[in-house]
Design a protein around this motif. Structure first.
Motif: not given
Length: 374
Positions: A66-67, A103, A247-248, A250-255
């Protein structure tokens, strides 16, 4: 200084689409100088990378990390002198900007973005989507940020200062001293400094230096390959975050996106490794020639204009012809040239029209403008 109370549920359609749609349905031939779609060839290794990818094994056609592909993130990290863990590969610089702005909001240290005026209009649009407000601060006559005015405008409500260098639409290139001063303003107000460097390969002044050189945990940098490799359709960009924010993001990007296009990443990686510096040098030389000939024609038209020190846009002001949407439509209908209304970028340059010099017909457009206004 102007403030836009942009929090809310209704989003305005960008004027880019309105102008392009109008030009597409014009009854005459129109030279399109609206958006920054490069007309030159991408690096040959990029095409080679795509050809090679087409013959890859089926497992290479599945979800990438994902990243971003590890090899691409490591290549970027080496070039930017950062740890690869700080790099998130995104769907173009547009998503990278969205992630950095998100962010800034998630810190709960203010809900306002300080922007320059004029400004790339997608920034206030993204602020609006995030439930934030935007305050636009007019730039100096040189196009550089007015740091004193930024300092006066900043407050505890400022989540981040967001700037773009080399700049769209003014063509200004901010030197290191300016970036350091903006960083100081951000630090004084516990805000972040977000720097969009998507035009970093188009510095004609020699003054550009990446904000990453500040090595600060308040600095978030975005960029991509849409412009530098002439592949706006690939949507490969990235953001460099301080470790605390990765980390946050990456999570938003994945979602939101799951991942970024795998073939695009593979091709960009090959191009990064194999494209010689002459590719970028020749592109800059070609753009310098276009800038020279286009501004010569603006002289003939009696126009005032900005001469870009970076990027590839020229803003022009014609007598008794403010940069409104209706006047841009007149230019399309009567001169056969499509530009962007200055009012789309804010109030400071609302009397101006922006032209993107990313068409082989730039000289023809300049001649049409000289005839129309001369």
């Amino acid at each position: 200084m102007s403030e836009d109370e942009t929090a809310g549920d209704a989003y305005d359609e960008p004027l880019f689409f309105q102008v392009m749609e109008y030009a597409a349905h014009a009854d005459r031939d129109v030279v399109d100088m609206v958006s920054g779609n490069p007309d030159w060839e991408p690096p040959e290794p990029l095409r080679d990378g795509l050809r090679e990818y087409a013959d890859a094994e089926p497992d290479e056609f599945q979800y990438p990390p994902s990243e971003g592909l590890r090899e691409l993130r490591e290549e970027i990290a080496t070039r930017r002198n950062v740890d690869a863990s700080r790099v998130v590969v995104t769907n173009g610089t547009g998503e990278a900007n969205y992630l950095t702005m998100a962010r800034a909001m998630e810190r709960d240290e203010g809900t306002e973005f300080l922007l320059t005026d004029p400004v790339y209009p997608y920034y206030p649009g993204k602020a609006q989507m995030l439930g934030a407000t935007s305050t636009k601060v007019p730039v100096l006559e040189s196009g550089d940020p007015d740091v004193d005015a930024m300092r006066e405008a900043a407050s505890a409500e400022t989540a981040a200062i967001l700037v773009n260098t080399p700049n769209n639409p003014t063509g200004a290139v901010y030197d290191r001293d300016t970036i350091e001063e903006l960083h100081d303003v951000a630090a004084e107000n516990d805000a972040l400094l977000l720097v969009d460097e998507v035009y970093d390969h188009f510095d004609f002044s020699g003054d550009f230096e990446s904000a990453l050189a500040l090595d600060s945990d308040r600095v978030l940098v975005t960029t991509g390959y849409s412009k530098s490799m002439a592949v706006t359709g690939f949507r490969v960009g990235y953001a460099v975050f301080p470790e605390a924010y990765v980390d946050a993001a990456k999570t938003r990007h994945m979602l939101v996106n799951v991942a970024t296009t795998r073939p695009g990443q593979v091709a960009v990686l090959r191009a990064l490794k194999e494209t010689p510096p002459t590719y970028y040098e020749e592109t800059r030389a070609m753009l310098r020639e276009r800038i020279d000939s286009f501004t010569d024609a603006l002289d003939a038209a009696g126009a005032a204009y900005t001469r870009p020190r970076g990027a590839f846009y020229v803003m022009a002001r014609f007598d008794d012809f403010p940069g409104t949407l209706s006047n841009v439509e007149r230019l399309i209908d009567e001169a056969g040239v499509a530009g962007m209304p200055g009012e789309a970028f804010g109030e400071a340059y609302s009397d101006w029209v922006r032209f993107a010099l990313v068409t082989p017909r730039a000289d023809e457009a300049a001649s049409r403008l000289a005839d129309y206004f001369g």
